[in-house]
Design an enzyme around this catalytic site. Structure first.
Site, PDB file in Angstrom:
ATOM      1  N   ASP A 125       1.108  46.847  14.158  1.00 15.22           N
ATOM      2  CA  ASP A 125       1.079  47.608  15.403  1.00 15.22           C
ATOM      3  C   ASP A 125       0.070  48.751  15.389  1.00 15.22           C
ATOM      4  OD1 ASP A 125       2.933  45.959  16.605  1.00 15.22           O
ATOM      5  OD2 ASP A 125       4.627  47.062  15.767  1.00 15.22           O
ATOM      6  N   ARG A 176       1.455  46.048  22.607  1.00 19.28           N
ATOM      7  CA  ARG A 176       0.680  47.172  22.035  1.00 19.28           C
ATOM      8  C   ARG A 176      -0.575  47.538  22.813  1.00 19.28           C
ATOM      9  NH1 ARG A 176       5.539  46.884  20.115  1.00 19.28           N
ATOM     10  NH2 ARG A 176       5.926  48.393  18.483  1.00 19.28           N
ATOM     11  N   SER A 215      15.076  47.355  11.711  1.00 17.19           N
ATOM     12  CA  SER A 215      14.023  47.926  12.536  1.00 17.19           C
ATOM     13  C   SER A 215      13.803  46.981  13.709  1.00 17.19           C
ATOM     14  CB  SER A 215      12.749  48.074  11.695  1.00 17.19           C
ATOM     15  OG  SER A 215      11.639  48.200  12.537  1.00 17.19           O
TER      16      SER A 215
HETATM   17  N1  ARG Z   1       5.854  41.251  13.103  1.00 16.84           N
HETATM   18  C1  ARG Z   1       5.835  41.346  14.516  1.00 16.84           C
HETATM   19  C2  ARG Z   1       4.434  41.574  15.021  1.00 16.84           C
HETATM   20  O1  ARG Z   1       3.631  42.008  14.280  1.00 16.84           O
HETATM   21  C3  ARG Z   1       6.816  42.361  15.037  1.00 16.84           C
HETATM   22  C4  ARG Z   1       6.466  43.784  14.893  1.00 16.84           C
HETATM   23  C5  ARG Z   1       7.546  44.632  15.393  1.00 16.84           C
HETATM   24  N2  ARG Z   1       7.178  46.008  15.380  1.00 16.84           N
HETATM   25  C6  ARG Z   1       7.981  46.966  14.975  1.00 16.84           C
HETATM   26  N3  ARG Z   1       7.487  48.164  15.010  1.00 16.84           N
HETATM   27  N4  ARG Z   1       9.188  46.749  14.515  1.00 16.84           N
HETATM   28  O2  ARG Z   1       4.086  41.287  16.131  1.00 16.84           O
END
Ligand code: ARG
Length: 407
Positions: free
Chosen positions: A130, A101, A181
């Site tokens: 995110d 990110r 997802s």
């Molecule tokens: N829970 C994980 C994290 O916060 C994965 C996030 C995945 N993001 C997504 N947009 N599916 O790092």
């Protein structure tokens, strides 16, 4: 009317967002990044699929569609610093999504500056980590740039997104059939939602793409060797993004790197997360094993606490913080001694480090042996125990004496 740089994956949500901005009269620069997400092995199909994403953005009315291959930058500036910190969130998750990110944010800002855009936009919802990571990183890089989070301000249900897409000629394609997802890059693949939302449901085999199911794993174990040169891994003549992709393939074939956890998100809730991180878990284990061979006990103890802090900062979106930079400088001080060979045995979903060698090894045969050639001073141990235990003996004596006087 403004110019907006949109982080564009080509999926249904960001395609609907793109179309909405275009129809509202904005000029949209679609930004798509190649982080090695397509199959974890950086296969040839990856770039073709991303060219299609770029073409789709232009077809939807984007004024410009930028496709950036940031795989090497991701590994060098994000994944490898995290490797030096053995970074695992809550002891298990190698932070694949979290590490990408701040890089996505950097590219959003760089693209905004290049095209004179006044805002950047992302498709994160209000429930996840995110949004926090991207927005904190954008602010750290350019506090004047505006960040738009349309799916947070106005959540878009799946049926509504599909209805909008059908009405406005946005191709829906295969996204409809996908129950999960997914987010992926070279450091790992994360799988959320669908039947996984009930923590009692075991992850179905169909949620995995990079790791072989139990019936497809080789019957025989495989030995691989990773060499570190001043903290930098080498594997079968490969380095950087190619190395990580190759390890994803090799360890993934044995079903290694599956993680199923209840995770604590920054925004306060717990979620059930499934990951496949074959390359990163193997690299972190190899790095940690080499550290145990060459660093002193005090260095290891101190570093373990700071490594955990590093993982938390990364997870929490605080990658741009001065503390993270300071921890990078701390970790760099060990690099000089992190040269050596690590052998790993891969078999049926698990792996073990079973061989270590380094010119900087603090392990000493003469001191450790129970056979011939013992150089350890056994008599010195007697004196050591005498003094090391002195405070314990003293406090026991004092307690006894005080108890006798009192009664
Ligand atoms: N829970 C994980 C994290 O916060 C994965 C996030 C995945 N993001 C997504 N947009 N599916 O790092």
């Amino acid at each position: 009317m403004s110019t907006i740089v949109l982080a564009y994956s080509g999926g249904l949500d960001t395609s609907v967002l793109l179309k909405r901005y275009v129809l509202a009269g904005h000029s949209v620069i679609a930004l798509t990044l190649d982080l090695g997400e397509s199959d974890g092995t950086a296969g040839a199909g990856a770039s073709a699929a991303l060219d299609e994403v770029r073409a789709k953005a232009l077809a939807l009315g984007a004024s410009e569609a930028v496709l950036a291959d940031v795989k090497e930058r991701f590994i060098a500036e994000f994944a490898y610093p995290a490797l030096r910190a053995n970074a695992l969130y809550q002891g298990v998750y190698p932070l694949s999504a979290a590490l990408s990110r701040p890089l996505i944010a950097a590219l959003l800002v760089e693209t905004a500056h290049r095209y004179g855009a006044d805002s950047v936009a992302h498709g994160c919802t209000g429930k996840g980590n995110d949004q926090v990571r991207i927005e904190l990183a954008v602010r750290a890089l350019d506090p004047k740039l505006k960040t738009l989070a349309p799916l947070r301000d106005e959540p878009l249900s799946r049926p509504d997104a599909i209805a909008y897409a059908q009405e406005h000629g946005v191709p829906v394609g295969s996204t409809l059939a996908k129950p999960y997802s997914i987010d992926a890059n070279l450091w790992g693949r994360s799988i959320e939602a669908g039947s996984l939302e009930d923590p009692w449901n075991a992850p179905p085999e169909d949620c995995y793409a990079w790791t072989a199911s139990p019936d497809k794993r080789p019957a025989q174990p495989e030995s691989i060797e990773i060499t570190f040169v001043e903290g930098v891994p080498h594997f079968e003549g490969l380095q950087g993004a190619q190395l990580v992709a190759a390890l994803n393939g090799r360890a993934g074939a044995h079903g290694i790197g599956r993680i199923d956890m209840i995770e604590d998100r920054v925004i306060g809730m717990k979620s059930r997360e499934v990951y496949e991180c074959p390359g990163s878990v193997v690299l972190i284990a190899a790095h940690k094993a080499l550290e145990r061979l060459v660093l002193t006990r005090d260095e290891l103890r101190c570093k373990a606490g700071l490594d955990q802090k590093y993982a938390e900062l990364t997870y929490d979106g605080l990658w741009p913080s001065p503390l993270r930079t300071a921890l990078d400088a701390f970790n760099a001080t060990f690099a000089q001694r992190l040269t050596g060979r690590v052998r790993l045995r891969l078999h049926q979903g698990s792996f073990a480090v079973d061989g270590l060698q380094s010119p900087f090894a603090l392990y000493d045969d003469g001191l450790a042996t129970y056979g011939h050639g013992d150089t350890f001073s056994h008599s010195a141990a007697t004196g050591f125990i005498e003094l090391w235990g002195l405070p314990l003996a003293l406090s026991a004596q004092v307690r006894e004496r005080a108890f006798e006087t009192a009664t």
